[in-house]
Design an enzyme around this catalytic site. Structure first.
Site, PDB file in Angstrom:
ATOM      1  N   HIS A  79      28.592  60.947  14.600  1.00 15.10           N
ATOM      2  CA  HIS A  79      29.943  61.509  14.532  1.00 15.10           C
ATOM      3  C   HIS A  79      30.026  62.616  13.477  1.00 15.10           C
ATOM      4  O   HIS A  79      29.131  62.782  12.630  1.00 15.10           O
ATOM      5  CB  HIS A  79      30.971  60.418  14.214  1.00 15.10           C
ATOM      6  CG  HIS A  79      30.779  59.746  12.879  1.00 15.10           C
ATOM      7  ND1 HIS A  79      31.212  60.286  11.688  1.00 15.10           N
ATOM      8  CD2 HIS A  79      30.188  58.560  12.553  1.00 15.10           C
ATOM      9  CE1 HIS A  79      30.922  59.467  10.696  1.00 15.10           C
ATOM     10  NE2 HIS A  79      30.283  58.413  11.195  1.00 15.10           N
ATOM     11  N   CYS A  88      25.964  55.014  10.048  1.00 13.96           N
ATOM     12  CA  CYS A  88      26.091  55.954  11.158  1.00 13.96           C
ATOM     13  C   CYS A  88      25.244  57.200  10.899  1.00 13.96           C
ATOM     14  O   CYS A  88      24.699  57.386   9.811  1.00 13.96           O
ATOM     15  CB  CYS A  88      27.554  56.360  11.344  1.00 13.96           C
ATOM     16  SG  CYS A  88      28.610  55.023  11.938  1.00 13.96           S
TER      17      CYS A  88
END
Length: 326
Positions: free
Chosen positions: A254, A272
């Site tokens: 992201h 992440c």
């Protein structure tokens, strides 16, 4: 039958087609080839020949019972989907399956081009199918579910479905190197772009191994409590852009503009893979559901194969051993 033999037997589902079956060697009995299904009515026509060679026709009707307990399977991909080369077929059942072999025999996969593939059971309520290697781009796949009337413990299946989907015409593969802080994206083996990343920091290292794109959300709130992170390491980040989900446990690729100084240099996330806003937008628009994202050189262990669709982290011999028909 006494002093005679069967000439032919036709059993037809009311409003449907004739079912397959076969006579025994003595032509005195006939058995259907598969389960008859639950709560179904059949019309039967029997032509028999007596000892004098005289033929006669008898018709009858019967209805199969309606079971008190039924199991069903929800499946992915859905009919008509176009998915990436790493997408397994996954079936999740509403009840624990005690007779896995019987249920697995009711699940078959047909593809063009044909593949060598196998099912693998995760516990007793999920079974996945994948080829030995990624699907070839453009493959047409059909899952045949023939579970109506298949008994498992005290429950019976009540589904007969044919689910057809397609594999994307191009093989998109992303490979993230957590030590080099880069991610390459290829299409059909040709490099499309090399991106600078910031993966999981020490103590929150990104999973190693092959993960598969599960969904894409352009604007999402990330709350650390949903992934078991509390206290001083906790966070709530709103309006996270271009989020590409890789695992059930909350691994995403992201946009992470708050880590702008770390891309290509330092791992600074909670697990992440963070990108600049521009690179995250490009990645979001380039990858599709079912595309593989491979992480290497992280300090974390390999992701669990049932954490999303990470089936590819099981070797082929172990994968085939996970079939109830092995």
């Amino acid at each position: 039958m006494a002093n005679g033999k069967l000439d032919s037997v036709t059993a037809t589902l009311t409003g449907g087609t004739a079912i397959q079956g076969q006579m025994d060697a003595t032509a005195t009995s006939w058995t259907s080839s598969g389960a008859l299904g639950t709560n179904k009515t059949y019309n039967v026509s029997v032509v028999a020949e007596n000892a004098d060679g005289v033929k006669s026709t008898t018709t009858s009707k019967f209805t199969t019972s309606k079971p008190s307990a039924v199991y069903r399977g929800t499946f992915y991909p859905d009919p008509g989907d176009v998915v990436g080369v790493a997408q397994p077929i996954s079936v999740k059942f509403t009840k624990p399956i005690t007779d896995k072999a019987a249920v697995e025999r009711g699940l078959t996969v047909e593809s063009t081009p044909a593949v060598q593939g196998s099912w693998y059971w995760y516990g007793n309520q999920r079974v996945d199918f994948r080829p030995q290697n990624y699907w070839a781009p453009g493959t047409k796949v059909t899952l045949h579910m023939r579970l109506d009337g298949v008994k498992s413990g005290a429950a019976y299946g009540d589904q007969n479905r044919d689910v057809t989907f397609s594999i994307s015409p191009h093989a998109i593969v992303a490979t993230a190197d957590a030590a080099a802080h880069t991610m390459t994206v290829t299409q059909d083996g040709v490099l499309l772009k090399k991106l600078l990343i910031s993966a999981g920091k020490p103590g929150f290292d990104t999973w190693n191994g092959t993960m598969v794109v599960q969904r894409k959300v352009d604007d999402i709130t990330m709350d650390s409590k949903t992934v078991g992170i509390f206290g001083t390491d906790g966070y709530i980040v709103k309006d996270v852009r271009y989020a590409v989900q890789l695992t059930d446990s909350g691994t995403y690729v992201h946009a992470a503009p708050w880590n702008a100084g770390k891309f290509g240099k330092v791992n600074g996330s909670h697990g992440c893979i963070g990108l600049s806003l521009a690179d995250a937008e490009w990645f979001y628009k380039t990858v599709g559901l079912g595309d593989p994202v491979v992480v290497k050189n992280s300090n974390e262990k390999v992701v669990r194969s049932d954490n999303g669709y990470a089936d590819w982290n099981i070797g082929w011999s172990a994968w085939t051993a996970g079939s109830a028909l092995h």
